[in-house]
Design a protein around this motif. Structure first.
Motif, PDB file in Angstrom:
ATOM      1  N   THR A  47       0.707  -1.273  -0.069  1.00 35.57           N
ATOM      2  CA  THR A  47      -0.129   0.096  -0.088  1.00 35.57           C
ATOM      3  C   THR A  47       0.885   1.302  -0.095  1.00 35.57           C
ATOM      4  N   MET A  48       2.458   1.071  -0.131  1.00 35.55           N
ATOM      5  CA  MET A  48       3.021   2.260  -0.227  1.00 35.55           C
ATOM      6  C   MET A  48       3.152   3.155   0.941  1.00 35.55           C
ATOM      7  N   ILE A  49       2.825   2.457   2.172  1.00 37.71           N
ATOM      8  CA  ILE A  49       3.012   3.236   3.518  1.00 37.71           C
ATOM      9  C   ILE A  49       4.808   3.448   3.667  1.00 37.71           C
ATOM     10  N   VAL A  50       5.519   2.479   3.026  1.00 39.52           N
ATOM     11  CA  VAL A  50       7.007   2.547   2.789  1.00 39.52           C
ATOM     12  C   VAL A  50       6.943   2.327   1.118  1.00 39.52           C
ATOM     13  N   ARG A  51       7.917   2.925   0.765  1.00 40.38           N
ATOM     14  CA  ARG A  51       8.009   3.090  -0.820  1.00 40.38           C
ATOM     15  C   ARG A  51       9.531   3.652  -1.050  1.00 40.38           C
ATOM     16  N   GLY A  52       9.728   3.446  -2.472  1.00 40.20           N
ATOM     17  CA  GLY A  52      11.204   3.716  -2.659  1.00 40.20           C
ATOM     18  C   GLY A  52      11.989   2.664  -2.747  1.00 40.20           C
ATOM     19  N   ALA A  55      14.162   2.059   0.474  1.00 45.16           N
ATOM     20  CA  ALA A  55      13.224   1.617   1.752  1.00 45.16           C
ATOM     21  C   ALA A  55      12.572   0.255   1.580  1.00 45.16           C
ATOM     22  N   ILE A  56      12.062  -0.161   0.272  1.00 48.80           N
ATOM     23  CA  ILE A  56      11.548  -1.207   0.073  1.00 48.80           C
ATOM     24  C   ILE A  56      12.493  -2.452   0.481  1.00 48.80           C
ATOM     25  N   GLY A  57      13.701  -2.313   0.091  1.00 51.07           N
ATOM     26  CA  GLY A  57      14.519  -3.378   0.252  1.00 51.07           C
ATOM     27  C   GLY A  57      14.603  -3.511   1.936  1.00 51.07           C
ATOM     28  N   THR A  90       4.661  -8.497  -3.295  1.00 48.55           N
ATOM     29  CA  THR A  90       4.303  -7.383  -2.787  1.00 48.55           C
ATOM     30  C   THR A  90       4.496  -6.223  -4.120  1.00 48.55           C
ATOM     31  N   ARG A  91       5.739  -6.216  -4.458  1.00 50.55           N
ATOM     32  CA  ARG A  91       6.019  -5.192  -5.827  1.00 50.55           C
ATOM     33  C   ARG A  91       6.994  -5.846  -6.708  1.00 50.55           C
ATOM     34  N   PRO A  92       6.743  -5.740  -7.676  1.00 46.46           N
ATOM     35  CA  PRO A  92       7.927  -6.617  -8.627  1.00 46.46           C
ATOM     36  C   PRO A  92       9.022  -5.702  -9.388  1.00 46.46           C
ATOM     37  N   THR A 149      14.324  17.060 -10.980  1.00 45.56           N
ATOM     38  CA  THR A 149      14.228  15.732 -10.431  1.00 45.56           C
ATOM     39  C   THR A 149      12.969  15.033 -10.630  1.00 45.56           C
ATOM     40  N   HIS A 150      12.759  13.490 -10.583  1.00 43.37           N
ATOM     41  CA  HIS A 150      11.647  13.054 -11.044  1.00 43.37           C
ATOM     42  C   HIS A 150      11.290  12.070  -9.754  1.00 43.37           C
ATOM     43  N   CYS A 151       9.967  11.874  -9.140  1.00 43.78           N
ATOM     44  CA  CYS A 151       9.423  11.131  -8.238  1.00 43.78           C
ATOM     45  C   CYS A 151      10.105  11.451  -6.944  1.00 43.78           C
ATOM     46  N   ASN A 152      10.306  10.485  -5.981  1.00 47.63           N
ATOM     47  CA  ASN A 152      11.058  10.867  -4.872  1.00 47.63           C
ATOM     48  C   ASN A 152      12.025   9.964  -4.511  1.00 47.63           C
ATOM     49  N   ALA A 153      13.284  10.266  -4.915  1.00 44.57           N
ATOM     50  CA  ALA A 153      14.524   9.338  -4.534  1.00 44.57           C
ATOM     51  C   ALA A 153      15.612  10.225  -3.457  1.00 44.57           C
ATOM     52  N   GLY A 154      14.729  10.716  -2.595  1.00 42.07           N
ATOM     53  CA  GLY A 154      15.068  11.293  -1.496  1.00 42.07           C
ATOM     54  C   GLY A 154      15.228  10.397  -0.285  1.00 42.07           C
ATOM     55  N   LEU A 156      13.560   9.651   2.115  1.00 40.57           N
ATOM     56  CA  LEU A 156      12.223   8.858   2.249  1.00 40.57           C
ATOM     57  C   LEU A 156      12.036   7.524   1.564  1.00 40.57           C
ATOM     58  N   ALA A 157      12.879   7.468   0.479  1.00 38.82           N
ATOM     59  CA  ALA A 157      12.939   6.463  -0.596  1.00 38.82           C
ATOM     60  C   ALA A 157      13.899   5.334   0.019  1.00 38.82           C
ATOM     61  N   PHE A 158      14.835   5.736   0.912  1.00 38.55           N
ATOM     62  CA  PHE A 158      15.910   4.903   1.409  1.00 38.55           C
ATOM     63  C   PHE A 158      15.830   4.956   2.944  1.00 38.55           C
ATOM     64  N   GLY A 162      19.123   9.467   0.924  1.00 35.77           N
ATOM     65  CA  GLY A 162      18.537   9.049  -0.673  1.00 35.77           C
ATOM     66  C   GLY A 162      19.522   8.938  -1.522  1.00 35.77           C
ATOM     67  N   THR A 163      19.129   9.005  -2.877  1.00 40.22           N
ATOM     68  CA  THR A 163      20.288   9.046  -4.042  1.00 40.22           C
ATOM     69  C   THR A 163      20.127  10.314  -4.853  1.00 40.22           C
ATOM     70  N   ALA A 164      19.158  10.449  -5.600  1.00 41.36           N
ATOM     71  CA  ALA A 164      18.834  11.853  -6.427  1.00 41.36           C
ATOM     72  C   ALA A 164      19.130  12.954  -5.451  1.00 41.36           C
ATOM     73  N   VAL A 228      17.835  11.675 -11.511  1.00 37.92           N
ATOM     74  CA  VAL A 228      16.695  10.850 -11.047  1.00 37.92           C
ATOM     75  C   VAL A 228      17.289   9.534 -10.332  1.00 37.92           C
ATOM     76  N   GLY A 229      16.417   8.747  -9.578  1.00 31.50           N
ATOM     77  CA  GLY A 229      16.767   7.529  -8.989  1.00 31.50           C
ATOM     78  C   GLY A 229      16.486   6.162  -9.812  1.00 31.50           C
ATOM     79  N   ALA A 230      16.572   5.153  -9.556  1.00 34.32           N
ATOM     80  CA  ALA A 230      16.430   3.813 -10.157  1.00 34.32           C
ATOM     81  C   ALA A 230      15.720   2.777  -9.343  1.00 34.32           C
ATOM     82  N   ASN A 241      13.055   3.329 -13.712  1.00 36.92           N
ATOM     83  CA  ASN A 241      12.485   4.232 -12.597  1.00 36.92           C
ATOM     84  C   ASN A 241      11.035   4.551 -12.713  1.00 36.92           C
ATOM     85  N   LYS A 242      10.738   5.768 -12.030  1.00 37.37           N
ATOM     86  CA  LYS A 242       9.286   5.897 -12.001  1.00 37.37           C
ATOM     87  C   LYS A 242       8.528   6.374 -13.331  1.00 37.37           C
ATOM     88  N   ILE A 243       7.559   6.076 -13.615  1.00 35.86           N
ATOM     89  CA  ILE A 243       6.833   6.556 -14.942  1.00 35.86           C
ATOM     90  C   ILE A 243       7.005   7.853 -15.331  1.00 35.86           C
TER      91      ILE A 243
HETATM   92  O1  MRU Z   1       6.557   3.573  -6.713  1.00 42.40           O
HETATM   93  P1  MRU Z   1       7.663   3.924  -5.691  1.00 42.40           P
HETATM   94  O2  MRU Z   1       7.323   5.315  -5.055  1.00 42.40           O
HETATM   95  O3  MRU Z   1       8.271   3.189  -4.862  1.00 42.40           O
HETATM   96  O4  MRU Z   1       8.800   4.375  -6.752  1.00 42.40           O
HETATM   97  C1  MRU Z   1       9.967   4.063  -6.758  1.00 42.40           C
HETATM   98  C2  MRU Z   1      10.643   5.344  -6.529  1.00 42.40           C
HETATM   99  O5  MRU Z   1      10.853   5.881  -5.500  1.00 42.40           O
HETATM  100  C3  MRU Z   1      11.266   5.822  -7.783  1.00 42.40           C
HETATM  101  O6  MRU Z   1      11.007   5.190  -8.969  1.00 42.40           O
HETATM  102  C4  MRU Z   1      12.539   6.598  -7.473  1.00 42.40           C
HETATM  103  O7  MRU Z   1      13.095   7.431  -8.235  1.00 42.40           O
HETATM  104  C5  MRU Z   1      13.575   5.282  -7.491  1.00 42.40           C
HETATM  105  S1  MRU Z   1      14.678   5.510  -6.449  1.00 42.40           S
HETATM  106  C6  MRU Z   1      13.938   5.363  -4.634  1.00 42.40           C
END
Ligand code: MRU
Length: 348
Positions: A47-52, A55-57, A90-92, A149-154, A156-158, A162-164, A228-230, A241-243
């Motif tokens: 549900t993306m309470i945690v994302r990026g 952080a997902i790892g 959970t997420r592919p 920058t695109h999306c969030n690769a700060g 919060l995503a780690f 962050g990366t980007a 951007v992140g990846a 990376n994010k759409i």
């Molecule tokens: O769907 P999200 O928010 O988990 O997307 C992942 C991302 O945060 C971005 O694609 C990001 O730029 C990759 S690096 C964390």
């Protein structure tokens, strides 16, 4: 990273519980979500309470450790295997998730303590790697740079840094003037909600731009570089990376603007030969058709932003071909996104 004068990680484990910043509530509310078992951590990832990616790892590693704590002697291995399958589902797209469950599953076969140690190592490494990415990325930023920058690769995503965004934070710390153009990043608006919130916290000047404004700003000479992140990088440097990332990369190439990807080695998938092998997550159409926000009187609201009864498609990522990427900022150095450079990284 500091929020309201207090130092936080995005996610951490204490005892059998995993705590994480509830990212669906940001920027309107800062709250910690606590998961009591691996199933609740799966729910948080889904549900993306945690994302990026990072952080997902970390979340996936902690979920696997929770499963090890929950399993008993009679069902130990089968419980672990079932949990691993569930976490993996959970997420592919984000590579870090699968690397984490694999590592912690193997450790868990040696015992519960080993599982916790392995999960914590993933989180600690994520923090250390992204710190280094910040330091190396900062060397690319010149005083006065305007960065898109695109999306969030700060952070919060780690787990932290962050990366980007990490290079931008360090550039500011080093006294350079920087300005950030933040792509809003529909449909979930991670740019407008999360990156903007982080930058505000860091007192870095920025403007949110509509997703379709990047090329226009580039054409007017308003952008000096894109970072951007990846979520997954194939062996040939193609990067998921994010759409919307792909469109920025094409526009940046056309206008001769450096386009950098920032990602730790844990995001590289050496079994994926090219971007064609990367599975792209498809998410619910409701993310496109509805938006969540806050009304002027402070009430959280969900509104329909499309023609009633429309259908929508919602691919969550796209793949930027390696040839459009100027360089990849990793914890081991800034590399050209080609086979030879990436082969060198594998041997590290
Ligand atoms: O769907 P999200 O928010 O988990 O997307 C992942 C991302 O945060 C971005 O694609 C990001 O730029 C990759 S690096 C964390």
């Amino acid at each position: 990273m500091k929020v309201n004068q207090r130092y936080y990680h995005t996610i951490w484990m204490k005892g059998s519980k995993v705590h994480m910043i509830e990212q669906n509530l940001l920027p309107f509310e800062f709250k910690i979500f606590t998961s009591r078992n691996y199933k609740e951590t799966c729910h948080a990832i889904k549900t993306m309470i945690v994302r990026g990616a990072g952080a997902i790892g970390a979340a996936a590693g902690f979920a696997m450790a929770q499963a090890a704590l929950e399993a008993n002697a009679s069902n130990y291995k089968s419980y672990l295997q079932a949990a691993k399958n569930e976490i993996d589902a959970t997420r592919p797209t984000a590579r870090n998730l699968f690397a984490a469950t694999e590592k912690v599953y193997k450790a868990a076969l040696e015992g519960k303590e080993a599982a916790i140690t392995a999960a914590q190592q993933i989180a600690d490494k994520d923090k250390a790697d992204t710190k280094r990415i910040g330091e190396l990325g900062n060397t690319l930023i010149k005083d006065g740079y305007r960065i898109e920058t695109h999306c969030n690769a700060g952070w919060l995503a780690f787990v932290d840094h962050g990366t980007a965004l990490a290079p931008i934070y360090l550039a500011k710390e080093a006294g350079k003037k920087v300005f950030v153009y933040v792509d809003e990043t529909r449909p979930r608006s991670q740019g407008a909600r999360l990156t903007a919130w982080e930058l505000q916290n860091e007192e870095i000047p920025f403007a949110i731009i509509p997703d379709n404004a990047g090329a226009h700003l580039m054409s007017k000479g308003m952008i000096d570089m894109v970072i951007v992140g990846a979520d997954r990088i194939a062996r040939n440097g193609d990067t998921a990376n994010k759409i919307g990332t792909l469109e920025k990369a094409i526009a940046a190439k056309y206008y001769g603007i450096p386009f950098y990807v920032a990602a730790p080695l844990s995001t590289f998938d050496f079994e994926c030969l090219s971007g064609k092998d990367i599975i792209i997550e498809e998410r619910d159409q409701e993310e496109v058709l509805y938006q969540y926000g806050i009304s002027d009187d402070g009430k959280k609201t969900r509104i329909l932003v499309a023609c009633p009864n429309s259908t929508a498609i919602n691919p969550a990522f796209d793949v930027t071909p390696a040839e459009l990427i100027t360089g990849i900022i990793t914890e081991h150095g800034i590399i050209k996104p080609d086979f030879i450079e990436i082969e060198k990284l594998i041997s590290i």
